[in-house]
Design an enzyme around this catalytic site. Sequence first.
Site, PDB file in Angstrom:
ATOM      1  N   SER A 583      31.413  31.799  44.000  1.00  0.00           N
ATOM      2  CA  SER A 583      30.771  33.176  43.848  1.00  0.00           C
ATOM      3  C   SER A 583      29.326  33.101  43.904  1.00  0.00           C
ATOM      4  CB  SER A 583      31.541  34.124  43.172  1.00  0.00           C
ATOM      5  OG  SER A 583      31.480  35.574  43.493  1.00  0.00           O
ATOM      6  N   ASP A 658      40.163  35.364  50.984  1.00  0.00           N
ATOM      7  CA  ASP A 658      39.177  35.920  50.319  1.00  0.00           C
ATOM      8  C   ASP A 658      38.624  37.396  50.623  1.00  0.00           C
ATOM      9  OD1 ASP A 658      36.873  36.600  48.741  1.00  0.00           O
ATOM     10  OD2 ASP A 658      36.087  34.367  48.771  1.00  0.00           O
ATOM     11  N   HIS A 690      39.758  35.195  46.185  1.00  0.00           N
ATOM     12  CA  HIS A 690      38.264  34.648  45.906  1.00  0.00           C
ATOM     13  C   HIS A 690      38.055  33.478  44.816  1.00  0.00           C
ATOM     14  CE1 HIS A 690      33.962  34.927  45.907  1.00  0.00           C
ATOM     15  NE2 HIS A 690      33.907  35.410  44.523  1.00  0.00           N
TER      16      HIS A 690
END
Length: 712
Positions: A583, A658, A690
């Site tokens: 991320s 995601d 995600h």
Amino acid sequence: MKRGLIKLLIALFVITGFTVSAQKKALVLDEIMKNRSLYATSLNNLQWNAQSGSYTFVANNKLVLGKVKQAKRDTILSLEKLNEAMKKADLDPLKRFPFVEFKAENQFGFIQGTKSLLYDMKKDDVTVLNSWPDNAENNDVTENGERIAYTIDNNLYVAYRGTKLTVSDEKNTGIVFGKTVHRNEFGIDKGTFWSPKGNLLAFYRMDESMVTEFPLVDINERVAKVNNIRYPMAGMKSHEVTVGIYNPITQQTVYLKTGEPKEQYLTNITWSPDEKSVYIAVLNREQNHLKINQYNALTGDFVKTLFEEKNDRYVEPENGLFFNPVKTNEFLWLSERDGFNHFYLYNTDGKMLKQLTSGKWLITNVLGFDPKGKKIYFYATKDGWMQSNVYAVELSSGKITRITSVRGTHNITPDKTYTYFIDKYSNTDIANELLIQDNSGKTVESIFADKNPVKDYTLAQTDLFTLKADDGTDLQCRLIKPANFDPNKKYPVIVYVYGGPHAQLITDSWMAGGNLFFHYLAQEGYLVFTMDSRGSANRGFEFESCIHRNLGMKEIADQMVGVNYLKSQAYVDATRIGVDGWSYGGFLTVSMKLKNPGVFKVATAGGPVIDWKWYEVMYGERYMDTPEENPEGYKNASLLNYVDKLDGKLLIIQGAQDNTVVWQHSLNFIQKCIEKGKQVDYFVYPNHEHNVRGLDRAHLYRKIYEYYKQNL
């Protein structure tokens, strides 16, 4: 001679046998996600009973009662007896003892399927309080359990003693009722809010029909189908939110007159104790001007703005108002206005009475007021930013008392009188222990401990230390070394990075915030290094917000301080350094790889942000403003502009579902690599969002490990 030989053989057998039995195990990669014994145990469903000084937990399908300062524990209810009551009520038997919540000394509530039940231990009977449909989501129950708000698809309903009340009947699926809004930013984690006595329901109504759709592809159908999500990208049209108040008795709804502009953030909804008013922290889209507004809950009318906050970077409200249960015209507000998150005491006229806490430390969470309204209990970094301790502050004097007596990271539960607290904590030496603390900060007793679930395994060595940023700021570091570390050898290094807002990787908790996968990597001969760079959480507003408009600059400068430190150590093989992150950490991983050619031989990035113009409005604009307002910042942060610097090995991992860092990021990066003639590795998890969660995470761990094994 024979007798002596026999004695010698026996001695050798004993010594050899002891050596074998005492030999510690090695971690097995595929067991890290599957073997529960590697993780600390605890007492199941531990809670205070309504009876003062007594607590309950579930063990072996029995409800067990314990009392403070008494070693004896009694079984007060078995699954068999509870099922007898279920049978009398014509309800299906339970397969295991349910998760229960005590409502009174001899009454507890629990859920069975789609029913809310109440068991009376004196009467030995079960009552159905409420029920809801099988496809209900986002259940929100009043404290007495009689009313439940829930959503089905995009609409909102209330169940009252089994009767279904329709709050909304919207056919346009772009208009959503009763769900989270603003992409779960600003501390928002639900979309319905019962008033204190459960008489009224506040809820979000979100019109996202004007927001651009982003396609996700579901491959599990015979022919793959498109799942469009509404995803407002930075600088583009966002959704519009209003707040409704529903009365289950009249079955009428009024909407709060929150006014213009329609693109604003309605955050941290708080009911007044008398249920007559609703307070909202209203933030402008630019996120630099906050108003605390009061609205009439019966008419929806705007009453007044109590106070405002402004900041050249951003204002980020994450908590509502904390009303005093006794002086109900007073409340506490959390603000970073002096650089650290602290309490400010206000009255409902909007007058600030005083700043209650201060100092170069911050409040991270709020537990609540004591019943007399004289103290409020909270989590804070007062005794070190790596720790999370609990404190009480007196409203009259400002005197602060520390409640948690042992260093570490704590999670406490008060009894109804705030006389005793169950303290579940860990630190770098203890995986899990449960203590009883009193309200003076003394430890009364330990009621459970699982201090080291991996005591039979050879774990790596963890070193904690600080380095200095270019401006002299202390940067916390963690270095995990092989258990048999030899300073005369040279080791490859994997740098694990996040480095962004709302996250702190290094804490005074079990494994110092690390995990068994890091220890497995160390076992296999790697050093694993982590730094909480500027931009990370829990060090104050300046530390976290200094990255504003220039993401990937100061964070990387700090991370390179750590890398240069590693390269200066004789035991580090400077030609074999890797970097890994997910991320925001994926964004930094790729950034560090591209902006420091020749330094990182290998990089693995999961769900990386590639260009912030493709990220969502709420988070993206807080830290970068819009692409139109900050073109230079967006240009400098876009990793597409550095692809020609790519050398060595890079693996990008993407969840096909995601909905946070959408697929457009990594696919555009791959396309740019093709255009520039750069080779890059790519792996997709088709059914994950995600992150890769559940047992599939074992596959992710092996994927990352094998990549470093082959390439570093």
